[in-house]
Design an enzyme around this catalytic site. Structure first.
Site, PDB file in Angstrom:
ATOM      1  N   LYS A  19       0.849  -1.194   0.000  1.00 23.64           N
ATOM      2  CA  LYS A  19       0.000   0.000   0.000  1.00 23.64           C
ATOM      3  C   LYS A  19       0.882   1.240   0.000  1.00 23.64           C
ATOM      4  O   LYS A  19       2.024   1.240   0.469  1.00 23.64           O
ATOM      5  CB  LYS A  19      -0.947   0.019   1.203  1.00 23.64           C
ATOM      6  CG  LYS A  19      -0.265   0.191   2.576  1.00 23.64           C
ATOM      7  CD  LYS A  19      -0.020   1.633   2.990  1.00 23.64           C
ATOM      8  CE  LYS A  19       0.770   1.731   4.291  1.00 23.64           C
ATOM      9  NZ  LYS A  19       1.234   3.101   4.576  1.00 23.64           N
ATOM     10  N   ASP A 151      -3.230  -1.355   9.098  1.00 22.36           N
ATOM     11  CA  ASP A 151      -3.216  -1.434   7.643  1.00 22.36           C
ATOM     12  C   ASP A 151      -3.731  -2.763   7.102  1.00 22.36           C
ATOM     13  O   ASP A 151      -3.882  -2.914   5.891  1.00 22.36           O
ATOM     14  CB  ASP A 151      -1.797  -1.213   7.104  1.00 22.36           C
ATOM     15  CG  ASP A 151      -1.285   0.202   7.347  1.00 22.36           C
ATOM     16  OD1 ASP A 151      -2.120   1.126   7.400  1.00 22.36           O
ATOM     17  OD2 ASP A 151      -0.058   0.372   7.478  1.00 22.36           O
TER      18      ASP A 151
END
Length: 312
Positions: A19, A151
């Site tokens: 990410k 996350d």
């Protein structure tokens, strides 16, 4: 042959993306010590592959065959987030007798601000769910993921999404862009707690850190990333640069090599150079190599979240 007649798999491999945060706003610490965040996540085409096989006891092996990853600091015991994810899934289904051997093939840098550990956890959840035919609901998987790390839910969702709370409350957003990035890796990781500590000293989170609606509206329109770069932002950059001034130099060199924008990924130290298309990205990577920054790769986004790539 119908799916019901297929034999149970012996192993399952799931691929999960790195990410980046194309926007990251950080508020003042909450009473629990965590900083409230508003972020726009993007999943990019840099992946870890996780293969799981049922076993008598839990184990994890990390395989690194790319030059930009140093896996020496990845734990090989039950503190590894992949094992923690597997145990959380087993406990959720009251399967105390289940265990697995987990192999993580890493391409996402360790402690690089690209959520490689979170990707591994998400991939493990999906892989074991498929291996053991558990049919865990999406909501249950997201709840388990949130308990593992801020996350991890996004690594399940992928694409482009907003993150609130600690980043774990994920909402998909429409992104019709074609984003190309040159990822500039660093030889040394950067501690997330140290970056947040420096941020508290420098900024204190006393500003409006919320995502601007104009950014999300711009992303809905077909675009190249360069067309909305005015909205890109990372609250943690100055803090990371104060700890590691050479990172600011990398960001500046990226601009000199033709990037239209440079941005730190998450809490760093990875630097992202935004390019105007694939050819431009490859040219920037070549110029960076000429300047001595050879540990780079070209990626695009957004891409899918954790997904099965092999049964055997």
């Amino acid at each position: 042959m119908s799916a019901a007649l297929l034999p149970d798999p012996v192993s399952v491999t799931v691929r999960a993306p790195a990410k980046i945060n194309v926007y990251l706003g950080v508020g003042k610490p909450r009473p629990d010590g965590f900083h409230p965040l508003e972020t726009v996540y993007q999943a990019v085409s840099l992946y870890d592959d996780v293969t799981v096989t049922s076993a008598d006891e839990w184990s994890v092996t990390t395989v690194v065959d790319v030059p930009h990853v140093d896996g020496s600091s990845v734990p090989d015991d039950e503190t590894n987030i992949a094992i923690r994810a597997g145990k959380a899934l087993a406990a959720h289904h009251r399967l105390d007798d289940r265990a697995a051997a987990i192999e993580v093939r890493k391409s996402i840098p360790v402690a690089g601000g690209m959520a490689g550990g979170s990707a591994d956890a998400a991939a493990t959840l999906v892989a074991l769910d498929r291996l053991w035919n558990l049919d865990t609901s999406d909501d249950e998987l997201l709840a388990l993921a949130a308990g593992l790390g801020s996350d991890v839910p996004f690594a399940l969702v992928g694409g482009t999404a907003t993150g609130t709370g600690r980043g774990e409350v994920v909402t998909r957003v429409e992104d019709n862009g074609a984003w190309w990035w040159v990822v500039v890796f660093d030889d040394e990781g950067l501690s997330t707690p140290s970056v947040y500590g420096a941020y508290d000293l420098l900024e204190g989170g006393g500003h409006d850190y919320r995502i601007r609606p104009q950014m999300l509206e711009a992303m809905r329109t077909p675009h190249r990333g360069v067309e909305i770069m005015v909205h890109l932002y990372n609250d943690l950059e100055d803090a990371a640069f104060s700890l590691r001034p050479e990172l600011q130099t990398v960001a500046e060199v990226a601009l000199e090599c033709g990037a239209v924008y440079s941005l730190m990924s998450g809490s760093g130290p990875t630097i992202l150079a935004l390019a105007d298309g694939a050819d431009d990205a490859r040219a920037i990577a070549g110029r960076l190599a000429e300047r001595g920054y050879e540990r780079t790769t070209v990626v695009h986004g957004p891409v899918a979240g954790a997904h099965v790539v092999a049964y055997s």
